[in-house]
Design an enzyme around this catalytic site. Structure first.
Site, PDB file in Angstrom:
ATOM      1  N   ASN A  86       5.238  -7.694  -4.179  1.00 58.87           N
ATOM      2  CA  ASN A  86       5.512  -6.295  -3.804  1.00 58.87           C
ATOM      3  C   ASN A  86       5.491  -6.092  -2.290  1.00 58.87           C
ATOM      4  O   ASN A  86       4.700  -5.332  -1.734  1.00 58.87           O
ATOM      5  CB  ASN A  86       4.510  -5.361  -4.476  1.00 58.87           C
ATOM      6  CG  ASN A  86       3.064  -5.735  -4.175  1.00 58.87           C
ATOM      7  OD1 ASN A  86       2.726  -6.901  -4.007  1.00 58.87           O
ATOM      8  ND2 ASN A  86       2.197  -4.741  -4.114  1.00 58.87           N
TER       9      ASN A  86
ATOM     10  N   ASP B 198      -7.261  -7.537  -8.566  1.00 60.62           N
ATOM     11  CA  ASP B 198      -6.054  -6.714  -8.456  1.00 60.62           C
ATOM     12  C   ASP B 198      -6.056  -5.967  -7.119  1.00 60.62           C
ATOM     13  O   ASP B 198      -5.734  -4.777  -7.037  1.00 60.62           O
ATOM     14  CB  ASP B 198      -5.936  -5.742  -9.619  1.00 60.62           C
ATOM     15  CG  ASP B 198      -4.506  -5.244  -9.827  1.00 60.62           C
ATOM     16  OD1 ASP B 198      -3.563  -5.944  -9.391  1.00 60.62           O
ATOM     17  OD2 ASP B 198      -4.330  -4.159 -10.404  1.00 60.62           O
TER      18      ASP B 198
END
Length: 419
Positions: A96, A306
């Site tokens: 990303n 995460d």
């Protein structure tokens, strides 16, 4: 470089010295001696800490930095330094970025920028071009350049035929396909777990069904195609059951859970603090317990931070307008260690993730390359902004009680210790 680790309790089921307190001598990056007492010499760097424990190096399978494109969130250099201080000798970095990591040149950029650091960077390349979910990216070429898996970060594969083709194609080179568990048509524009709290707070809800429906669909396709599927950051009790049943059928499916989903619930949302806005959303206490049980039962394979840095201007806004995501490297051990046994923690952050992502496993044994994390599993403290090394400060664990302190790592023939 000669490094002598003194009086360390070894936590490594694959080592003959498991749960024993030993001295460990490392010479030029190789473990040369493991004994009760190794005399120190002038040219030795001594590592000694209170209640020192060591394990094989920790591997985080879902980390976002920002570079290229979002360097203000986190650069590769600072991100890898943060990971080292947080106990990680390896991280898998998501695609990303801007541009998205969807071709071999972009993969090579990441691996080249990460050369020479103590913590190893492994790219997770995008599954589809520009992560738009329309056309499969050049998976084989990217694997040849260093990608260890393929997935569109926080984006589900909406096109079922594309998922089928990806799983079939990746089998040609033993590739691992990731599919984020969210059915967007069910989730809609929800921003919190659908339940009592979202109703009380007037927040649009995302039902657990959105996650479970996507998982069920992916598992049916996997059963048809074969191949290897990894489902990142599950968050509901029924997701655990679905994956458990799929594993019983013999499907090659693995899954991970984020630290914040193991220890935090949607009860945190009462002050509308956007640091608690995550994707998937924080769920219920029952879901937390089911996820913790899923780890002890061996259904959940991996625990991840995460880690997702977000610019302050995207967090210091109304909850409904804020971006999803929390950083998690620095708080990872202290948060997880409060709800899981040390043996379950180590297994799900060392052996299992390395096996699933096709990396070489390590062991604290004489003659092996030293790849070691240092920690104290018993120290208690309150996590504050002073504990954050990341450029972005969007942590969901600020002012939370922690159990367990990280001292650093030895990896790539480099010793990194926190002051």
């Amino acid at each position: 470089m000669n490094t002598l680790i003194k009086s360390a309790t070894i936590i490594d089921p694959s080592s003959p010295f498991h749960q024993q307190k030993k001295d460990i001598l490392i010479v030029d990056g190789i473990i040369t001696k493991i004994e009760d007492l190794i005399p120190s010499q002038k040219d030795f760097t001594i590592v000694t800490r209170e209640n020192l424990h060591v394990s094989c190096g920790w591997f985080d399978t879902s980390v976002s930095f920002g570079e290229p494109g979002y360097e203000e969130r986190e650069t590769i250099k600072n991100g890898l330094e943060v990971a080292a201080k947080s106990g990680f000798t390896a991280v898998a970095v998501n695609a990303n970025t801007n541009p998205v990591i969807d071709n071999k040149a972009a993969v090579a950029f990441l691996t080249n920028k990460a050369q020479g650091f103590a913590t190893k960077l492994y790219p997770i390349a995008a599954l589809t071009k520009d992560s738009e979910g329309k056309e499969m990216a050049e998976l084989f070429d990217m694997q040849q350049s260093g990608a260890i898996a393929f997935g569109d970060y926080k984006k589900p594969v909406v096109n079922e035929n594309l998922m089928k083709i990806s799983l079939l194609y990746a089998q040609n080179f033993n590739g691992l396909v990731l599919s984020f568990p969210k059915n967007q048509s069910i989730a809609g524009d929800g921003i919190a777990n659908e339940g009592i709290n979202s109703t009380k707070l007037g927040l649009k809800g995302i039902p657990a069904l959105a996650e479970e429906l996507q998982i069920a669909s992916n598992l049916l396709i996997l059963e048809y195609t074969g191949g290897k599927l990894h489902i990142p950051t599950i968050s509901t009790a029924k997701s655990v059951t679905l994956i458990k049943d799929a594993k019983k059928k013999g499907l090659q499916v693995s899954c991970s859970v984020a630290a914040h989903h193991l220890v935090l619930t949607d009860d945190e949302l009462h002050e509308f603090d956007s640091n608690y806005k995550t994707n998937p959303p924080l769920r219920t206490k029952a879901d937390c317990k089911a996820l913790q049980k899923g780890i002890t039962m061996g259904v959940i394979d991996i625990i991840t931070s995460d880690h997702n840095p977000i610019d302050i201007e995207y967090k210091k806004v109304e909850f409904s307008e804020a971006k999803n995501g929390t950083i998690g490297l620095e708080s990872f051990f202290g948060a997880i260690n409060s709800v899981l046994s040390i043996s379950d923690f180590i297994e799900n952050i060392t052996l299992k993730p390395r096996a699933i992502f096709g990396l070489e496993t390590t062991s604290i044994t004489t003659g092996n390359k030293a790849d070691i994390s240092f920690f104290n599993p018993e120290e208690k403290y309150i996590f504050t902004k002073k504990n954050i090394f990341s450029t972005s400060k969007n942590s969901a664990f600020i002012n939370k009680k922690m159990t367990g302190k990280v001292y650093g790592i030895f990896s790539n023939n480099q010793l990194i210790l926190n002051s």
